[in-house]
Design a protein around this motif. Structure first.
Motif, PDB file in Angstrom:
ATOM      1  N   THR A   2     -10.350 -11.950 -12.332  1.00 59.57           N
ATOM      2  CA  THR A   2     -10.357 -10.561 -12.781  1.00 59.57           C
ATOM      3  C   THR A   2      -9.174  -9.810 -12.185  1.00 59.57           C
ATOM      4  N   LEU A   3      -8.657  -8.926 -12.985  1.00 60.77           N
ATOM      5  CA  LEU A   3      -7.525  -8.134 -12.517  1.00 60.77           C
ATOM      6  C   LEU A   3      -8.041  -6.905 -11.784  1.00 60.77           C
ATOM      7  N   PRO A   4      -7.289  -6.452 -10.802  1.00 61.88           N
ATOM      8  CA  PRO A   4      -7.747  -5.258 -10.080  1.00 61.88           C
ATOM      9  C   PRO A   4      -7.777  -4.036 -11.014  1.00 61.88           C
ATOM     10  N   ILE A   5      -8.771  -3.202 -10.812  1.00 59.21           N
ATOM     11  CA  ILE A   5      -8.827  -1.933 -11.538  1.00 59.21           C
ATOM     12  C   ILE A   5      -7.830  -1.000 -10.878  1.00 59.21           C
ATOM     13  N   ARG A   6      -7.085  -0.281 -11.692  1.00 63.06           N
ATOM     14  CA  ARG A   6      -6.155   0.704 -11.114  1.00 63.06           C
ATOM     15  C   ARG A   6      -6.662   2.106 -11.394  1.00 63.06           C
ATOM     16  N   ILE A  29     -10.656   0.593  -2.077  1.00 64.07           N
ATOM     17  CA  ILE A  29      -9.778  -0.568  -1.917  1.00 64.07           C
ATOM     18  C   ILE A  29     -10.516  -1.741  -1.285  1.00 64.07           C
ATOM     19  N   ARG A  30     -11.530  -1.418  -0.488  1.00 60.43           N
ATOM     20  CA  ARG A  30     -12.335  -2.499   0.066  1.00 60.43           C
ATOM     21  C   ARG A  30     -13.057  -3.268  -1.026  1.00 60.43           C
ATOM     22  N   VAL A  35      -5.774   1.680  -5.661  1.00 65.01           N
ATOM     23  CA  VAL A  35      -5.820   3.139  -5.707  1.00 65.01           C
ATOM     24  C   VAL A  35      -4.413   3.691  -5.535  1.00 65.01           C
ATOM     25  N   ILE A  36      -3.957   4.410  -6.545  1.00 59.65           N
ATOM     26  CA  ILE A  36      -2.702   5.146  -6.375  1.00 59.65           C
ATOM     27  C   ILE A  36      -3.095   6.528  -5.901  1.00 59.65           C
ATOM     28  N   TYR A  37      -2.741   6.841  -4.667  1.00 62.99           N
ATOM     29  CA  TYR A  37      -3.165   8.121  -4.103  1.00 62.99           C
ATOM     30  C   TYR A  37      -2.019   9.117  -4.200  1.00 62.99           C
ATOM     31  N   GLY A 234      -8.091  -5.052  -3.336  1.00 63.69           N
ATOM     32  CA  GLY A 234      -7.572  -3.736  -3.688  1.00 63.69           C
ATOM     33  C   GLY A 234      -6.338  -3.403  -2.869  1.00 63.69           C
ATOM     34  N   ALA A 235      -5.799  -2.218  -3.123  1.00 64.55           N
ATOM     35  CA  ALA A 235      -4.631  -1.792  -2.364  1.00 64.55           C
ATOM     36  C   ALA A 235      -4.553  -0.279  -2.411  1.00 64.55           C
TER      37      ALA A 235
END
Lengths: 398, 578
Positions: A2-6, A29-30, A35-37, A234-235
């Protein structure tokens, strides 16, 4: 896999309450979400622009300073206007958003409001359940920025699935090949920024962007910024949060997680960069994650015109310098934070180190955090000057 | 060693001095007798009051005779009362004018005329008019009501101020030059601009002779914004420079004005521990003192014009937090900064903790606030704001504001706890134990900041910010795992989460539009003059001169947003710390 959700998270304009969103970001992200903050005190325009460029599935807004009904509605409206109504809007504001407010906001197109007492797990589950599906592609014509953003996603996700895409843009400018910088890709000049974490790369880039934008009112810039992540995790992509000048309609910025690749870049960097370089920008700036001694992010690619290594004066002993291979490859070395005590020593040690290379490398001291810093001015001039010489060369060749 | 290091040393030295004196009093008979005589004198001079039931009580409770040597030595040069007991209590009860009500109520909503009406409502039965002003988001960030995306925030959470005309409306009908009036403005980022607007507005009403008479305070605390509250609009150094420009002006021209309110409140609210709150606030204060002194303002001119603002929550530290702060401030100002007696005073405004109030079963918030009020007055605060129980939801509504104000009146006027003997609960062994532990912990924080190169360096390093965030995280974790009981939330939970019936103070769209229209009219009317004023302002800032006089001129014809924009053009914008 699965691809990360953005998703994009932000705090509205005139609101500095960032402690809730900081906690929520970490929880997201955990759980494998990228997450683009965007940070706090952000306008509707900034939020929508960023969401489109980053091609997120949803925007999470944490509002504690009132005016949420209008603010959330304005975000939804602007998304619609820009043809990006597939991006969902959710958020919360503790006790400040009442149940009645939330009902009004839902009527105005807001997807979900979380109330005080909602557990982090509930929020995370909601995001994973509702924003994890692949996007239903829309057939109608898209604006250039949406199109570009979608293509970047295609490249990134394609590579994650093991497919390398050959995208249209490449064909449309068929004469230009990627991978060999000597033949310019499009007209964009590609500048690579690398260096250890905390050296001030993001601030420096943001200050340069201000100068680019001011120098020419039609100039357009793309930024490809990287933050580390592990495969399938996540990131937190947080560079935008400290950038004040790059929130501009003439700047297209994309934040990428490295998704497990070492060396400071993502597996998709090369192809994304190539696409951006062909997409009618004057400058494409690429920022690596904070790198160590071994990283040579731009060595193989060869599509970077100019490499800038940003150093922190606190690099340790002089011997450490010998180990930093990027010092051999960078066109420009910047000692940022040159207001620190150690900076003078750093300058002369690096200067000596560069002399060994016997190349025309430049060394510049900057204090990027300072407004109108003369060091950043010099760096800017150098980058511009270099452009003229390169274009001159290109003309001579043709 | 930086100034903060000197403060640490001074406090340590002082503690040693006290111990040595106690020893001497025990061994040196003559010295001991002298102290006892002094004790007797003080006791004889202390006025006696009578409770409604006829019980005689001294205004000032002296410790028992054998403890007196310690006590008297502790008072040292710091005045007649014990050092921890309060900066400026008018205790004698005969002669002088009666003390002001310490009640100060925070208010600000919708447009200037709405807040003005609220101010008149709040003060209708009060002898002294002490107005505390909350501003809306756009004002706090120095932008205009016509900026992108702020429409819904106009007048939300505070009053909308774009121009001098709004400022004139805000305090209309109040006698700004009266000794019974004082204005407090809770704003930091654009504080110098708002201060200029206030002065200019006062001049429009009362002429320039009013300026030296103006009383009140403006928050203007840049450090805590960067550390905790995120309402900074210029880069730190530029913000500090504009602040110092303002302080230079007010200390010279407005001797009764407090140009900065060094605030721990927001640090506490952002999640710090009580010790962090006190340590960061005090060290910020010492850093400001250093900065003002460096500008050449004499310490005895600015020292007495500094005031403090602390949070009071329910943790045990609050039993003595302000008392310890008062002591450290006095010693530090005397020994490290050479301040005279007035410059050593720790003038304190306290607000009960907003963070401690919760939405679930919100009426419990009345009890929380009452307990916090009690702690605040045990710390002899000079003024106090009690939060309204409905604050988790909205800007307080009239009903709950009234209850909050009455909470103070019940404690101070109805109950006898603080009415007769001013230091009724001070000096207990338990309180002393808290004082010692808190002081030691604060000095440790000072040492850490000192190690990082002082306050400014630590701030730029995000030290305080990250410490506060860690503490906030721990606090949430404790609520989550139940080690920090919050009644109605994680303990004795009633089970159903019913949305309370609360009348919300939302600003109607019509009013928001009115504000935007007024602003447009103002800008149109002053367009040409504004350009000239801004050019002049920019040139002065560019040259590095004190810009406050130019701000005073600019506010006559420019909006807040125009001035902010002009200044940002020269000095840049604040880059958020995340």
């Amino acid at each position: 896999m699965t691809l990360p959700i953005r998703i994009l998270t932000a705090v509205p304009i005139c609101d500095g309450h960032d402690s809730a969103i900081n906690t929520i970001n970490l929880e997201f992200i955990r759980h494998g979400i990228e997450v683009i903050y965007l940070g706090y005190h952000r306008s509707v325009g900034d939020i929508v622009r960023a969401a489109i460029q980053e091609d997120v599935r949803a925007i999470g807004i944490s509002s504690y300073n009132g005016g949420h009904i209008e603010f959330f509605a304005e975000v939804v409206d602007l998304l619609r206007k820009r043809g990006a109504s597939d991006i969902k809007v959710f958020g919360g504001g503790g006790g400040t958003i009442t149940h009645d407010d939330a009902a009004t906001m839902r009527r105005k197109g807001v997807d979900q409001i979380f109330f005080a007492g909602t557990s982090l797990a509930e929020m995370t589950d909601y995001v994973r359940k509702n924003y994890g599906m692949p996007r239903k592609t829309q057939s109608r014509t898209k604006s250039w920025d949406i199109e570009l953003a979608w293509k970047l996603t295609e490249i990134e996700d394609g590579l994650a699935k093991g497919k390398r895409l050959t995208f249209n843009a490449q064909r449309s400018t068929s004469k230009k090949t990627i991978g060999n910088r000597q033949s310019a890709i499009g007209n964009a000049k590609v500048i690579g920024f690398t260096g250890p974490g905390g050296a001030g790369k993001t601030t420096l880039i943001d200050e340069l962007v201000l100068r680019f934008l001011k120098q020419n009112p039609r100039r357009r810039i793309a930024i490809l910024s990287h933050d580390p992540s592990v495969v399938g995790e996540g990131a937190l992509l947080g560079d935008r949060a400290t950038m004040i000048n790059s929130q501009n309609d003439r700047v297209f910025m994309r934040s990428m997680a490295t998704r497990g690749q070492a060396g400071g870049l993502s597996p998709a960097t090369h192809d994304c960069l190539a696409l951006l370089a062909q997409s009618n920008f004057d400058y494409v700036i690429i920022e690596t994650v904070g790198t160590g001694q071994e990283a040579l992010p731009f060595q193989k690619n060869g599509i970077v015109d100019l490499t800038v290594l940003v150093m922190n004066p606190d690099y340790g002993s002089r011997l450490q310098l010998q180990k930093i291979v990027m010092l051999d490859l960078a066109d420009i070395v910047v000692v940022n934070k040159s207001d620190l005590q150690r900076a003078r020593t750093a300058h002369s040690e690096i200067e000596q180190r560069l002399e060994q290379n016997r190349r025309d490398q430049r060394l510049i001291d900057t204090v990027a955090k300072r407004h109108r810093d003369s060091g950043v001015d010099r760096l800017f001039e150098l980058i511009c000057r270099d452009e003229r010489s390169r274009r001159g060369k290109a003309r001579n060749k043709s | 060693m930086s100034k903060l290091g000197q403060v640490v040393e001074a406090v340590e030295k002082y503690n040693q001095f006290v111990l040595a004196q106690v020893k001497r009093a025990r061994s040196d008979e003559k010295f001991g007798r002298e102290l006892i005589n002094r004790w007797n004198d003080t006791k004889a001079k202390t006025p006696v009051t009578h409770t409604p039931t006829g019980l005689p009580l001294p205004r000032l409770a002296l410790p028992e005779m054998y403890l007196e040597p310690v006590r008297k030595i502790e008072t040292g040069n710091y005045g007649k009362k014990t050092l921890a007991d309060g900066a400026k209590q008018k205790a004698d009860g005969n002669g002088a004018r009666p003390p002001e009500e310490p009640t100060r109520l925070f208010s600000g909503l919708m447009l200037a005329e709405d807040t003005n009406e609220r101010f008149h409502y709040l003060t209708q039965h009060q002898r002294t008019h002490r107005l505390s002003t909350a501003f809306d988001g756009p004002t706090l960030y120095g932008i205009d009501s016509d900026a992108d995306g702020v429409f819904g925030k106009i007048g939300e959470g505070g009053v909308a101020i774009d121009t001098i005309e709004d400022m004139v409306r805000l305090y209309d009908g109040f006698d700004l030059g009266s000794p019974n009036f004082s204005a407090s403005m809770t704003i930091s980022g654009p504080a110098p601009i708002i201060m200029a607007m206030y002065i200019a507005a006062a001049k429009r009403h009362f002429g320039s002779k009013v300026v030296p008479k103006l009383r009140g305070t403006i928050q203007a605390d840049i450090f805590k914004e960067v550390q905790a509250q995120n309402e900074t609009i210029f880069p730190i150094e530029a913000s500090l420079r504009f602040l110092t420009d303002m302080v230079e002006f007010t200390t010279r021209e407005m001797p009764r004005w407090y140009p900065i309110s060094i605030s721990g409140y927001h640090i506490g609210e952002a999640g710090s521990t009580p010790v962090q709150q006190a340590a960061y606030t005090l060290s910020n204060g010492f850093a400001y003192a250093e900065m003002f002194a460096a500008r050449g303002i004499p310490v005895d001119q600015f020292g007495p014009r500094l005031s403090f603002f602390l949070d009071c929550g329910l943790d045990a530290e609050y039993i003595a937090l302000a008392r310890v702060s008062r002591r450290i401030w006095a010693i530090g100002m005397r020994d490290a900064y050479g301040a005279g007696p007035r410059g050593q005073l720790f003038k304190l405004h306290t607000q009960t903790s907003g963070r401690s109030l919760i939405a679930a079963e919100f009426k419990n918030n009345l009890t929380r606030t009452a307990a916090e009020l009690m702690l605040a007055y045990m710390n002899a605060t000079n003024s106090c704001h009690s939060n309204s129980a409905d604050e988790p939801f909205t800007t307080p509504s009239e009903e709950w504001i009234r209850l909050a104000a009455h909470g103070q009146a019940i404690l101070l006027e109805e109950s006898g706890i603080f009415k007769h003997t001013m230091n009724m609960l001070s000096g207990s062994p338990g309180m002393k134990a808290v004082e010692c532990a808190v002081e030691a912990a604060i000095l440790d924080e000072f040492r850490e900041i000192e190690r990082l190169g002082g306050v400014l360096a630590a701030v730029e390093d995000r030290f305080q910010r990250s410490q506060i965030q860690n503490a906030a995280h721990r606090y949430e974790q404790q609520i989550y795992d139940g080690t920090r009981p919050i009644i109605g939330l994680n303990k004795y939970r009633n089970g159903e989460d019913v949305a309370p019936e609360i009348k919300l103070a939302r600003t109607p769209r019509k009013k928001q539009q009115l504000q935007v229209d007024r602003l447009a009219k103002f800008k149109k009317k002053n367009a040409e003059k504004a350009t000239r004023a801004l050019d002049k302002l920019a040139a002065i800032v560019e040259r590095g001169e004190n810009c406050f006089a130019a701000l005073l001129e600019a506010v006559e014809v420019c909006s807040l947003g125009q001035i902010t924009g002009c200044l940002q053009e020269v000095v840049g914008r604040f880059r958020p710390m995340v």
